[in-house]
Design an enzyme around this catalytic site. Sequence first.
Site, PDB file in Angstrom:
ATOM      1  CG  HIS A   1      17.282 -14.583 -10.962  1.00 25.70           C
ATOM      2  ND1 HIS A   1      18.288 -15.409 -11.406  1.00 25.70           N
ATOM      3  CD2 HIS A   1      17.883 -13.426 -10.585  1.00 25.70           C
ATOM      4  CE1 HIS A   1      19.446 -14.781 -11.314  1.00 25.70           C
ATOM      5  NE2 HIS A   1      19.222 -13.579 -10.810  1.00 25.70           N
TER       6      HIS A   1
ATOM      7  CB  SER B   1      19.312 -10.636 -11.354  1.00 27.92           C
ATOM      8  OG  SER B   1      20.717 -10.565 -11.429  1.00 27.92           O
TER       9      SER B   1
END
Length: 305
Positions: free
Chosen positions: A242, A196
């Site tokens: 993220h 991610s």
Amino acid sequence: MTVPPGSTPGPDGAPQPSPTCVRHPDRPTGLRCSRCERPACPECLRDASVGQQCVDCVREGGATARRPVTVAGARLRDKPILVPLLIAANVAAYVFTAVQAGNFGENYHSDLFIEYALVPLTVAGGQWWRLVTSGFLHIGVLHLVMNMLALWVIGRDLELLLGRARFAAVYGLSLLGGSTAVFLLGEGLSPVAGASGAVYGLMGGIAVAALRLKVSLRPVITVIALNIVASVLIPGISLLGHVGGLVLGAASTAALVYAPRERRNLVQAGALVGLLVVLLVVLFVRDTGYGDLTCFGSGWETRCG
């Protein structure tokens, strides 16, 4: 006087041989290459912007012509290579951990997953490889599919825009940026895994590229916003990873697409190396903040102190 076939009358009326094609001496021709002016038959001529050129001049011109490049300085290509390879590596790692764990839904019980996922305190205890290897591990099929789908959709265009080497640098810095954010601010013994951070870096990169190319940012911003909201609302997702990946991906891509053309390679290389050095310094400083740390045990039973 009759002029024989393949001949032209000279100044005194005497027949003279017609010029022949330089590539086919048995073919008389009245045509010439507009570039080298050598005689050539119709088969050996190609239409050019002005007149016709022989195949030799066309080939020479193609070899010396300046090939078009993208805004990042990459040669134009029609097919990505690194994105499929990265997807294959992530899928292979997942299948291996699932088979090893004997469970495709709880593959995080495998020895490989346990030894290579990101656990901040074990990294501080000397297991630095986890900062990178965790970016190729996924928890369950849904986690894998979501990240690989995003990598395929976003990564293809960005790889073609940046070129393979530059794309690899952005992906690597994004992955390391996400891992660094988790290492700095994450819970010490909470395992984190997934691509991610790198994928969010590509999202940041594609947004910067769209801004540089002056195309609509609405679709890109919408995708990023929805993913960040999902990171906040869905339990178990690492928002730190993220955001860290997003920041590094945007910064590294900006360094590539905004570099001045005259010194493009030098500026790009310097900026990428500079970002890497900053990350390494931050990691080193944070690591010293843990003091003398020794980790013992195995698996999720690892303890550091």
